[in-house]
Design a protein around this motif. Structure first.
Motif, mmCIF file in Angstrom:
data_model
loop_
_atom_site.group_PDB
_atom_site.id
_atom_site.type_symbol
_atom_site.label_atom_id
_atom_site.label_comp_id
_atom_site.label_asym_id
_atom_site.label_seq_id
_atom_site.Cartn_x
_atom_site.Cartn_y
_atom_site.Cartn_z
ATOM 1 N N SER A 34 0.591 -9.455 7.665
ATOM 2 C CA SER A 34 -0.713 -8.831 7.867
ATOM 3 C C SER A 34 -0.870 -7.569 7.021
ATOM 4 C CB SER A 34 -0.883 -8.503 9.354
ATOM 5 O OG SER A 34 -2.120 -7.883 9.602
ATOM 6 N N GLN A 35 0.150 -6.721 7.021
ATOM 7 C CA GLN A 35 0.091 -5.485 6.247
ATOM 8 C C GLN A 35 0.047 -5.767 4.755
ATOM 9 O OE1 GLN A 35 -0.432 -2.503 7.234
ATOM 10 N NE2 GLN A 35 0.006 -1.302 5.378
ATOM 11 N N LEU A 39 2.313 0.250 9.468
ATOM 12 C CA LEU A 39 2.689 1.193 8.429
ATOM 13 C C LEU A 39 4.122 1.688 8.622
ATOM 14 C CD1 LEU A 39 1.776 2.704 5.920
ATOM 15 C CD2 LEU A 39 0.872 4.515 7.402
ATOM 16 N N SER A 40 4.519 1.924 9.863
ATOM 17 C CA SER A 40 5.871 2.414 10.127
ATOM 18 C C SER A 40 6.914 1.370 9.745
ATOM 19 C CB SER A 40 6.021 2.776 11.606
ATOM 20 O OG SER A 40 5.183 3.856 11.947
ATOM 21 N N LEU A 41 6.668 0.103 10.096
ATOM 22 C CA LEU A 41 7.614 -0.951 9.753
ATOM 23 C C LEU A 41 7.681 -1.140 8.241
ATOM 24 C CD1 LEU A 41 9.553 -3.167 10.707
ATOM 25 C CD2 LEU A 41 7.582 -4.732 10.787
ATOM 26 N N TRP A 42 6.546 -1.067 7.586
ATOM 27 C CA TRP A 42 6.468 -1.188 6.129
ATOM 28 C C TRP A 42 7.317 -0.106 5.458
ATOM 29 C CZ3 TRP A 42 3.642 -4.474 2.809
ATOM 30 C CH2 TRP A 42 3.446 -4.029 1.485
ATOM 31 N N GLU A 43 7.107 1.138 5.861
ATOM 32 C CA GLU A 43 7.822 2.252 5.250
ATOM 33 C C GLU A 43 9.314 2.218 5.594
ATOM 34 O OE1 GLU A 43 5.645 5.626 6.618
ATOM 35 O OE2 GLU A 43 4.138 5.477 5.011
ATOM 36 N N THR A 44 9.635 1.839 6.820
ATOM 37 C CA THR A 44 11.038 1.740 7.227
ATOM 38 C C THR A 44 11.749 0.651 6.433
ATOM 39 O OG1 THR A 44 10.532 2.484 9.481
ATOM 40 C CG2 THR A 44 12.601 1.289 9.157
ATOM 41 N N SER A 45 11.076 -0.470 6.217
ATOM 42 C CA SER A 45 11.667 -1.571 5.456
ATOM 43 C C SER A 45 11.930 -1.164 4.015
ATOM 44 C CB SER A 45 10.739 -2.793 5.499
ATOM 45 O OG SER A 45 10.497 -3.207 6.836
ATOM 46 N N LEU A 46 10.994 -0.473 3.402
ATOM 47 C CA LEU A 46 11.186 0.010 2.039
ATOM 48 C C LEU A 46 12.390 0.937 1.960
ATOM 49 C CD1 LEU A 46 7.494 0.768 0.962
ATOM 50 C CD2 LEU A 46 8.919 -1.149 0.217
ATOM 51 N N LEU A 48 0.203 -6.691 18.718
ATOM 52 C CA LEU A 48 1.006 -5.733 17.952
ATOM 53 C C LEU A 48 0.859 -5.936 16.442
ATOM 54 C CD1 LEU A 48 4.355 -5.549 19.981
ATOM 55 C CD2 LEU A 48 2.690 -3.710 19.634
ATOM 56 N N THR A 49 0.498 -7.142 16.038
ATOM 57 C CA THR A 49 0.327 -7.431 14.614
ATOM 58 C C THR A 49 -0.785 -6.583 14.011
ATOM 59 O OG1 THR A 49 0.993 -9.702 15.099
ATOM 60 C CG2 THR A 49 0.022 -9.301 12.944
ATOM 61 N N PHE A 50 -1.725 -6.155 14.842
ATOM 62 C CA PHE A 50 -2.876 -5.394 14.352
ATOM 63 C C PHE A 50 -2.735 -3.896 14.583
ATOM 64 C CE2 PHE A 50 -4.277 -9.608 15.798
ATOM 65 C CZ PHE A 50 -4.725 -10.132 14.587
ATOM 66 N N ASP A 51 -1.601 -3.460 15.102
ATOM 67 C CA ASP A 51 -1.376 -2.042 15.378
ATOM 68 C C ASP A 51 -1.148 -1.314 14.051
ATOM 69 O OD1 ASP A 51 -0.197 0.466 15.904
ATOM 70 O OD2 ASP A 51 0.593 -0.232 17.815
ATOM 71 N N PRO A 52 -2.107 -0.502 13.600
ATOM 72 C CA PRO A 52 -1.972 0.125 12.285
ATOM 73 C C PRO A 52 -0.764 1.043 12.171
ATOM 74 C CG PRO A 52 -3.812 1.086 13.508
ATOM 75 C CD PRO A 52 -3.356 -0.107 14.275
ATOM 76 N N GLU A 53 -0.431 1.738 13.257
ATOM 77 C CA GLU A 53 0.713 2.642 13.218
ATOM 78 C C GLU A 53 2.023 1.858 13.080
ATOM 79 O OE1 GLU A 53 2.823 6.142 15.941
ATOM 80 O OE2 GLU A 53 0.802 5.427 16.416
#
Length: 326
Positions: free
Chosen positions: A219-220, A313-320, A305-310
């Motif tokens: 989704s992100q 973004l947090s999972l995206w940045e943590t994964s990077l 939870l798939t639509f939770d913007p926070e």
């Protein structure tokens, strides 16, 4: 002690009850039938875990439509056997195998280097490979196996191939990333401070967490691509409960029952692949319409939870950060 036992047992109960619900729905509904898809001559497709199960059927159908398909897998013997079967059926098929172990970030990077060295475009990436209910353990890089293989390995693969995917798409013919998801994401939770499931480990909870993370990433990623104006879409697909080796790690009594039930109630790999192929090839999913969560050829609502913007973004940045990409 009681809390630890509860943390292990409750996720298992929830997952098996969800599985029963899915089976009942499948029992009273017809499997999705893939309509005729356009030829894919000149297109290049990568399918992870394409040597068996749903992945094999996706590769087989893509090859029949004229696509150049690359199987990414960690079992070369199985991959080459799949290629032989496909080429016996379709003499003009263009299918090859490149070693890819999603439990090794080094292997993922090596796969991408080998692919990019070919100078090929990439029109479709199908993130299909996965593990389910495996024993507690760590990948080569120290990540919990479900999280490392189902999510992080595919995250890195997709990230490293993004430029090629973007360059291969164009207006009216977007490139596509298709994540093979599961209804299990609906009962998953993501603890950003415990992504490796170190506390009260449960294979059932870890699997659901990895599939939720995958859905959140899909989704992100789609949002990032559309906001950037790139000719590339990202979606997640639920193929339903399919009779594949994915279920071989069920609790033994259930596994014995499942082998009989699967023949009666589970979908065949070809039926499961139909939903994946629809998301990867259907002209109706062109452009921005190609995002979202799909099942049986229809767009469905994913877990809230798939639509939770926070969270996204947090999972995206943590994964990077975990993958050393920042």
């Amino acid at each position: 002690m009681l809390a630890a036992a509860r943390a292990c047992i409750l996720p298992a109960i929830r997952l098996y009850l969800l599985g029963l619900k899915v089976l009942l729905v499948q029992l009273f509904s017809s499997p999705f039938r893939l309509p005729a898809m356009p030829r894919q001559d000149g297109k290049v497709v990568i399918v992870t875990g394409g040597g068996s199960g749903i992945g094999y059927e996706v590769v087989r159908h893509m090859a029949r439509l004229g696509a150049h398909v690359i199987i990414g897998g960690n079992d070369e013997q199985k991959g080459l056997a799949a290629i032989r079967r496909i080429c016996e059926e379709y003499r003009e098929a263009r299918v090859e195998f490149i070693n890819l172990d999603l439990a090794s970030l080094q292997s993922v990077r090596r796969f991408v280097r080998r692919f990019e060295g070919r100078g090929l475009p990439l029109n479709v990436l199908v993130n299909n490979a996965g593990v389910m209910l495996v024993r507690e353990g760590r990948t080569e890089d120290g990540f919990e196996q479900h999280f490392g293989v189902n999510y992080l390995g595919h995250f890195l693969l997709t990230w490293l191939l993004l430029d090629t995917l973007k360059d291969s798409g164009k207006c009216g013919q977007y490139s596509r990333v298709v994540h093979v998801s599961s209804s299990a994401h609906r009962i998953g939770e993501i603890r950003l401070n415990d992504l490796n499931s170190c506390r009260n480990y449960s294979a059932h909870a870890a699997y659901c967490c990895s599939k939720l993370a995958q859905a959140v990433f899909s989704s992100q990623l789609h949002q990032e691509l559309q906001s950037g104006g790139h000719p590339l879409s990202s979606c997640a697909v639920d193929p339903g409960m399919v009779n594949t080796a994915l279920y071989r790690h069920l609790w033994t009594p259930l596994r014995l029952a499942e082998s009989a039930i699967a023949r009666l109630l589970f979908r065949t790999p070809a039926e499961g692949a139909a939903a994946v192929l629809h998301a990867a090839l259907s002209p109706a999913l062109e452009g921005e319409r190609g995002g979202g969560y799909w099942a049986d050829g229809r767009r469905e609502e994913a877990a809230p939870l798939t639509f939770d913007p926070e969270l996204r973004l947090s999972l995206w940045e943590t994964s990077l950060r975990l993958l050393g990409l920042q």
